[in-house]
Design a protein around this motif. Structure first.
Motif, short mmCIF file in Angstrom:
data_model
loop_
_atom_site.label_atom_id
_atom_site.label_comp_id
_atom_site.label_asym_id
_atom_site.label_seq_id
_atom_site.Cartn_x
_atom_site.Cartn_y
_atom_site.Cartn_z
N ASN A 1 3.93 -1.39 3.18
CA ASN A 1 3.67 -0.11 2.53
C ASN A 1 4.94 0.44 1.90
O ASN A 1 6.04 0.04 2.26
CB ASN A 1 3.18 0.90 3.58
CG ASN A 1 1.73 0.66 3.98
OD1 ASN A 1 0.84 0.69 3.14
ND2 ASN A 1 1.52 0.41 5.27
N PRO B 1 0.24 -2.74 9.85
CA PRO B 1 -0.26 -2.19 8.60
C PRO B 1 -1.73 -2.56 8.36
O PRO B 1 -2.18 -3.63 8.76
CB PRO B 1 0.61 -2.90 7.55
CG PRO B 1 0.90 -4.22 8.17
CD PRO B 1 1.02 -3.97 9.65
N PHE B 2 -2.43 -1.67 7.70
CA PHE B 2 -3.79 -1.94 7.25
C PHE B 2 -4.67 -2.56 8.35
O PHE B 2 -5.17 -3.68 8.21
CB PHE B 2 -3.77 -2.87 6.01
CG PHE B 2 -3.49 -2.14 4.72
CD1 PHE B 2 -4.48 -1.42 4.08
CD2 PHE B 2 -2.23 -2.17 4.15
CE1 PHE B 2 -4.23 -0.75 2.89
CE2 PHE B 2 -1.97 -1.50 2.95
CZ PHE B 2 -2.98 -0.79 2.32
N GLY C 1 0.83 -1.20 0.00
CA GLY C 1 0.00 0.00 0.00
C GLY C 1 0.86 1.25 0.00
O GLY C 1 2.04 1.22 -0.37
N GLU C 2 0.26 2.32 0.45
CA GLU C 2 0.96 3.62 0.37
C GLU C 2 1.77 3.90 1.64
O GLU C 2 3.00 4.01 1.60
CB GLU C 2 -0.09 4.71 0.16
CG GLU C 2 0.48 6.10 0.09
CD GLU C 2 -0.60 7.12 -0.23
OE1 GLU C 2 -1.13 7.08 -1.36
OE2 GLU C 2 -0.93 7.93 0.65
N GLY C 3 1.06 4.02 2.75
CA GLY C 3 1.75 4.35 4.01
C GLY C 3 0.75 4.27 5.14
O GLY C 3 -0.46 4.27 4.92
N PRO C 4 1.25 4.21 6.37
CA PRO C 4 0.35 4.06 7.52
C PRO C 4 -0.60 5.25 7.68
O PRO C 4 -0.24 6.38 7.37
CB PRO C 4 1.31 4.01 8.72
CG PRO C 4 2.67 3.82 8.16
CD PRO C 4 2.66 4.30 6.75
N GLY C 5 -1.80 4.95 8.17
CA GLY C 5 -2.74 5.99 8.58
C GLY C 5 -2.73 6.08 10.11
O GLY C 5 -1.83 5.55 10.77
N GLU D 1 -2.84 2.68 12.03
CA GLU D 1 -1.58 1.95 11.85
C GLU D 1 -0.48 2.60 12.68
O GLU D 1 0.34 1.92 13.32
CB GLU D 1 -1.19 1.93 10.36
CG GLU D 1 -2.13 1.09 9.49
CD GLU D 1 -3.46 1.75 9.19
OE1 GLU D 1 -3.54 2.99 9.28
OE2 GLU D 1 -4.43 1.03 8.86
N HIS E 1 -6.65 1.22 -4.46
CA HIS E 1 -6.41 1.17 -3.02
C HIS E 1 -7.76 0.97 -2.31
O HIS E 1 -8.77 1.57 -2.72
CB HIS E 1 -5.77 2.49 -2.57
CG HIS E 1 -5.20 2.43 -1.19
ND1 HIS E 1 -5.99 2.43 -0.06
CD2 HIS E 1 -3.92 2.34 -0.76
CE1 HIS E 1 -5.21 2.36 1.01
NE2 HIS E 1 -3.95 2.31 0.60
N1 URA Z 1 -3.38 2.75 3.89
C1 URA Z 1 -2.20 2.27 3.45
O1 URA Z 1 -1.77 2.51 2.32
N2 URA Z 1 -1.53 1.51 4.27
C2 URA Z 1 -1.93 1.20 5.50
O2 URA Z 1 -1.22 0.48 6.20
C3 URA Z 1 -3.18 1.71 5.91
C4 URA Z 1 -3.89 2.49 5.09
#
Ligand code: URA
Length: 281
Positions: free
Chosen positions: A157, A126-127, A113-117, A120, A240
């Protein structure tokens, strides 16, 4: 050093001192130096042990983790420890927890994915927020796709720390972070990469093409741009899960992508194919 060598040096220093302080030679007593003890002798004079005894076994030279083109000698734990201590970009000052990734070793699928929210960042996993729960449902699809981070997937991510306000990661943040992901890919050697969303797809494929055009068609993650090894990992771009939460109409194309993923895994992995044989789509 021998007493004679020391006396010669002392005599020279005295001569220089006399010259600098008027030029007259002052009379001196003889010098009283002794030879150095054997263990203080010039190492250049020492006998190399190989001449007298066998050399001890030298430890094998191991490549550092960053240099290994195949991930050998590196580990997920080592990568995670470095991520936890990372200060390569400004996101380290706003994160609560870094989020390295989680799941199975040698996975069928590595989801990127992209990165933690926010969720997370709080948990270090993650996710796990709403998008993550949807991702888990997509991967399993009531057993019809049969994928899960608990049995055959690894989830990670592009960047490992949350950007403030969940903004899109900046190019310098991706550049600073992406080598951690590269190491994870080398270690995990997934059969397939599922790249979720624009940031993941553009980074992994080094493409300016948007997700809407790229999704649903397998390409190869060759890695040559990001990695010092030439990998050939089938990569499927898809939307996504956060995009699906905003726009229900994306569920239909994502279901098509999940079916394509199942078909590819059936081609590549006999165990998965056997398990899915009796499960209709
Ligand atoms: N969106 C992401 O791209 N990664 C995550 O870990 C959570 C939300």
């Amino acid at each position: 050093m021998t007493a004679n060598e020391k006396a010669n040096i002392a005599s020279f220093l005295d001569l220089a001192g006399d010259y600098l302080s008027g030029g007259f030679r002052r009379p001196r007593e003889g010098y009283a130096f002794a030879d150095d003890p054997a263990d203080k002798k010039n190492p250049a004079d020492a006998k190399f042990p190989a001449e007298t005894e066998s050399l001890p076994e030298l430890p094998a030279v191991t490549e550092t983790t960053e240099q290994s083109p195949t991930g050998e000698g590196d580990s997920l734990e080592a990568v995670a420890a470095e991520i936890a201590a990372c200060t390569r970009c400004g996101l380290c000052s706003t994160r609560t927890n870094a989020v390295p990734g989680e799941g199975m070793r040698r996975p069928l699928v590595m989801v990127i994915g992209e990165g933690p929210g926010a969720d997370e960042d709080e948990t270090g996993r993650p996710f796990v927020g709403r998008a993550g729960q949807l991702l888990d449902r997509m991967l399993d699809s009531k057993g019809r796709i049969g994928l899960s981070r608990n049995s055959n997937c690894y989830i990670a991510n592009i960047i490992k720390c949350r950007p403030p306000g969940n903004r899109t990661p900046q190019p310098d943040e991706i550049t600073a972070c992406v080598s951690y992901l590269v190491r994870q890919i080398k270690i995990l050697k997934p059969r397939v990469i599922l790249a979720a969303g624009n940031t993941a797809v553009k980074t992994l494929l080094d493409s300016t093409e948007g997700i809407t055009r790229l999704r649903g068609t397998f390409t190869f993650f060759r890695g040559t741009l990001l990695m010092d090894a030439d990998f050939n990992i089938p990569l499927l771009p898809t939307f996504h899960p956060s995009a699906l939460l905003r726009d229900e109409s994306l569920k239909a194309p994502v279901w098509e992508d999940m079916k394509a993923l199942r078909a590819k895994l059936c081609e590549l992995d006999g165990d998965y194919a056997a398990r899915m044989a009796d499960i209709p789509l």
